[in-house]
Design a protein around this motif. Structure first.
Motif, PDB file in Angstrom:
ATOM      1  N   GLY A 180       0.824  -1.209   0.000  1.00  0.00           N
ATOM      2  CA  GLY A 180       0.000   0.000   0.000  1.00  0.00           C
ATOM      3  C   GLY A 180       0.854   1.253   0.000  1.00  0.00           C
ATOM      4  N   GLY A 181       1.954   1.220   0.789  1.00  0.00           N
ATOM      5  CA  GLY A 181       2.875   2.353   0.793  1.00  0.00           C
ATOM      6  C   GLY A 181       3.546   2.562  -0.550  1.00  0.00           C
ATOM      7  N   MET A 182       3.893   1.475  -1.233  1.00  0.00           N
ATOM      8  CA  MET A 182       4.487   1.599  -2.560  1.00  0.00           C
ATOM      9  C   MET A 182       3.504   2.211  -3.552  1.00  0.00           C
ATOM     10  N   GLY A 183       2.249   1.762  -3.485  1.00  0.00           N
ATOM     11  CA  GLY A 183       1.234   2.340  -4.365  1.00  0.00           C
ATOM     12  C   GLY A 183       0.981   3.808  -4.068  1.00  0.00           C
ATOM     13  N   PHE A 184       0.967   4.163  -2.766  1.00  0.00           N
ATOM     14  CA  PHE A 184       0.771   5.555  -2.376  1.00  0.00           C
ATOM     15  C   PHE A 184       1.924   6.432  -2.862  1.00  0.00           C
ATOM     16  N   ASN A 185       3.149   5.892  -2.788  1.00  0.00           N
ATOM     17  CA  ASN A 185       4.311   6.631  -3.267  1.00  0.00           C
ATOM     18  C   ASN A 185       4.219   6.893  -4.769  1.00  0.00           C
ATOM     19  N   ILE A 186       3.798   5.882  -5.530  1.00  0.00           N
ATOM     20  CA  ILE A 186       3.646   6.062  -6.973  1.00  0.00           C
ATOM     21  C   ILE A 186       2.560   7.099  -7.270  1.00  0.00           C
ATOM     22  N   ALA A 187       1.478   7.071  -6.490  1.00  0.00           N
ATOM     23  CA  ALA A 187       0.411   8.054  -6.689  1.00  0.00           C
ATOM     24  C   ALA A 187       0.918   9.477  -6.446  1.00  0.00           C
ATOM     25  N   ILE A 188       1.725   9.683  -5.395  1.00  0.00           N
ATOM     26  CA  ILE A 188       2.285  11.009  -5.117  1.00  0.00           C
ATOM     27  C   ILE A 188       3.209  11.457  -6.246  1.00  0.00           C
ATOM     28  N   SER A 189       3.971  10.503  -6.817  1.00  0.00           N
ATOM     29  CA  SER A 189       4.900  10.872  -7.888  1.00  0.00           C
ATOM     30  C   SER A 189       4.186  11.360  -9.142  1.00  0.00           C
ATOM     31  N   LEU A 190       2.905  11.049  -9.275  1.00  0.00           N
ATOM     32  CA  LEU A 190       2.142  11.500 -10.439  1.00  0.00           C
ATOM     33  C   LEU A 190       1.505  12.869 -10.238  1.00  0.00           C
ATOM     34  N   THR A 191       1.703  13.471  -9.057  1.00  0.00           N
ATOM     35  CA  THR A 191       1.160  14.792  -8.765  1.00  0.00           C
ATOM     36  C   THR A 191       2.295  15.811  -8.746  1.00  0.00           C
ATOM     37  N   ASP A 192       1.986  17.005  -8.258  1.00  0.00           N
ATOM     38  CA  ASP A 192       3.011  18.042  -8.091  1.00  0.00           C
ATOM     39  C   ASP A 192       3.093  18.461  -6.628  1.00  0.00           C
ATOM     40  N   ALA A 193       2.935  17.487  -5.719  1.00  0.00           N
ATOM     41  CA  ALA A 193       2.909  17.778  -4.283  1.00  0.00           C
ATOM     42  C   ALA A 193       4.205  18.453  -3.852  1.00  0.00           C
ATOM     43  N   ARG A 194       4.061  19.499  -3.047  1.00  0.00           N
ATOM     44  CA  ARG A 194       5.210  20.261  -2.577  1.00  0.00           C
ATOM     45  C   ARG A 194       4.836  20.960  -1.287  1.00  0.00           C
ATOM     46  N   GLY A 195       5.774  20.975  -0.326  1.00  0.00           N
ATOM     47  CA  GLY A 195       5.526  21.666   0.937  1.00  0.00           C
ATOM     48  C   GLY A 195       4.387  21.026   1.704  1.00  0.00           C
ATOM     49  N   LEU A 196       3.575  21.862   2.343  1.00  0.00           N
ATOM     50  CA  LEU A 196       2.460  21.387   3.148  1.00  0.00           C
ATOM     51  C   LEU A 196       1.166  21.324   2.361  1.00  0.00           C
ATOM     52  N   THR A 197       1.209  21.597   1.061  1.00  0.00           N
ATOM     53  CA  THR A 197       0.012  21.550   0.238  1.00  0.00           C
ATOM     54  C   THR A 197      -0.384  20.108  -0.028  1.00  0.00           C
ATOM     55  N   PRO A 198      -1.643  19.723   0.272  1.00  0.00           N
ATOM     56  CA  PRO A 198      -2.055  18.329   0.024  1.00  0.00           C
ATOM     57  C   PRO A 198      -2.004  18.022  -1.469  1.00  0.00           C
ATOM     58  N   PRO A 199      -1.630  16.800  -1.836  1.00  0.00           N
ATOM     59  CA  PRO A 199      -1.594  16.425  -3.260  1.00  0.00           C
ATOM     60  C   PRO A 199      -2.980  16.439  -3.880  1.00  0.00           C
ATOM     61  N   ASP A 200      -3.039  16.798  -5.154  1.00  0.00           N
ATOM     62  CA  ASP A 200      -4.286  16.785  -5.908  1.00  0.00           C
ATOM     63  C   ASP A 200      -4.310  15.513  -6.751  1.00  0.00           C
ATOM     64  N   TYR A 201      -5.198  14.585  -6.378  1.00  0.00           N
ATOM     65  CA  TYR A 201      -5.249  13.302  -7.061  1.00  0.00           C
ATOM     66  C   TYR A 201      -6.301  13.257  -8.163  1.00  0.00           C
ATOM     67  N   SER A 202      -6.817  14.384  -8.576  1.00  0.00           N
ATOM     68  CA  SER A 202      -7.779  14.395  -9.677  1.00  0.00           C
ATOM     69  C   SER A 202      -7.099  13.927 -10.961  1.00  0.00           C
ATOM     70  N   LEU A 203      -7.869  13.289 -11.831  1.00  0.00           N
ATOM     71  CA  LEU A 203      -7.308  12.700 -13.046  1.00  0.00           C
ATOM     72  C   LEU A 203      -6.625  13.741 -13.925  1.00  0.00           C
ATOM     73  N   GLY A 204      -7.129  14.969 -13.907  1.00  0.00           N
ATOM     74  CA  GLY A 204      -6.525  16.003 -14.745  1.00  0.00           C
ATOM     75  C   GLY A 204      -5.163  16.460 -14.247  1.00  0.00           C
ATOM     76  N   ASN A 205      -4.846  16.148 -12.985  1.00  0.00           N
ATOM     77  CA  ASN A 205      -3.571  16.587 -12.413  1.00  0.00           C
ATOM     78  C   ASN A 205      -2.520  15.478 -12.389  1.00  0.00           C
ATOM     79  N   LEU A 206      -2.896  14.251 -12.706  1.00  0.00           N
ATOM     80  CA  LEU A 206      -1.965  13.132 -12.679  1.00  0.00           C
ATOM     81  C   LEU A 206      -1.232  13.029 -14.015  1.00  0.00           C
ATOM     82  N   ASP A 207       0.075  13.095 -13.980  1.00  0.00           N
ATOM     83  CA  ASP A 207       0.869  13.000 -15.207  1.00  0.00           C
ATOM     84  C   ASP A 207       2.270  12.488 -14.871  1.00  0.00           C
ATOM     85  N   LEU A 208       3.116  12.381 -15.879  1.00  0.00           N
ATOM     86  CA  LEU A 208       4.485  11.884 -15.726  1.00  0.00           C
ATOM     87  C   LEU A 208       5.506  13.008 -15.779  1.00  0.00           C
TER      88      LEU A 208
END
Length: 318
Positions: A51-79
């Protein structure tokens, strides 16, 4: 009644009985009856690790930075982060250092451990003391080893520089010089783990039958030829298992590098993927960037483990 309908009517009860029998057999199987014992650890393992590995991959598809929560919407997920990481000179340099550390450290540990195991197998004097001396560093943690070698590498009163100056040479900056810093780190890690390979090879040597040595002596083969042509080729499984463990330790060298300096940036020329990942996450707050590096590190680890698992499967050990 139609013949086809009659056939269905006669086969349906049999099929129901078969399914009931199979279900009853499954519920009474050792797999289900033992599930209370393995089910909870399996669930914890699945959530915490995979589960942690999957969560890490999900974060890598966002632009998470600092204390801002990651945006997991489909339009924000990219490589995009993967492209940025691959184009970074720091990542390429850390990857190169990691590969050099992994290959050099593993190869020298295997060769040195095999050499020591052969010497002990030949019954050298004080073999029990040699085993203790070379195996003792393996019991030390990365932090203790790093502090020990930090003193050994000291420019002013370190043991290595005392020896160097005693031979008439100038003191060497073992850690501060980028051209030799990585070699110094590898040397310290070899000191700690060569005893492990010695024990693995020694166990493999002791498991071989003595009649092979006796047959080689009857044929007139020397001790060196006996080991090179008969004994060492039979230590393939010992070599593979030891190499996998060493390569995993090489990928986990962050603790050793961090303990050398007490900060996220290791000595010049020794930055590896693990130190780069932690620095990007906890110093600069680039969580998505660090998660991408962690994904690449996971792929590198799978590149080490997967061939070993395939080899074990081919050998019938899995």
């Amino acid at each position: 009644m139609d013949t086809h309908e009659t056939a269905e009517a006669t086969t349906t009860p049999t099929e129901e009985v078969d399914w009931e029998t199979k279900l009853r057999y499954f519920l009474n199987s050792d797999f289900v009856r033992s599930s209370p014992f393995w089910g909870i650890p399996f669930l914890i393992m699945g959530v915490a690790v995979y589960g942690g590995m999957g969560f890490n991959i999900a974060i890598s598809l966002t632009d998470a930075r600092g204390l801002t929560p990651p945006d997991y919407s489909l339009g924000n997920l990219d490589l995009e982060m993967y492209t940025q990481v691959l184009g970074s000179n720091a990542f390429l340099q850390a990857t190169q250092n990691n590969l050099v550390l992994l290959v050099t450290f593993t190869t020298i540990c295997l060769v040195l451990g095999l050499f020591l195991a052969v010497l002990i197998d030949q019954g050298i004097r004080y073999d029990d003391k040699v085993q203790t001396i070379y195996l003792l560093p393996m019991s030390l943690s990365f932090v203790v080893t790093a502090q020990l070698w930090l003193w050994m590498f000291n420019n002013n009163n370190g043991l290595l520089n005392i020896i160097v100056t005693g031979l008439g040479f100038q003191p060497v900056d073992w850690i501060g010089n980028p051209s030799i810093a990585l070699g110094s780190i590898i040397f310290a890690l070899i000191w700690q783990f060569s005893g492990y390979t010695m024990v693995v090879y020694l166990a493999g040597l002791r498991s071989l039958p003595d009649d092979q040595f006796e047959a080689a002596r009857v044929d007139g083969a020397s001790t060196a030829k006996t080991y090179l042509r008969i004994i060492i080729p039979q230590l393939k499984e010992s070599s593979v298992s030891a190499a996998v463990v060493l390569m995993v330790f090489a990928l986990k060298a962050f603790t050793f590098l961090y303990a050398l300096t007490g900060r996220y940036r290791p000595p010049n020329g020794t930055d590896i993927l693990a130190t780069l990942m932690v620095r990007q996450a906890f110093k600069f707050g680039k969580w998505a960037y660090a998660a991408t590096i962690a994904t690449y590190l996971m792929v590198l680890a799978l590149g080490v483990i997967a061939p070993y698992l395939y080899y074990q499967y081919r050998q019938g050990s899995l």
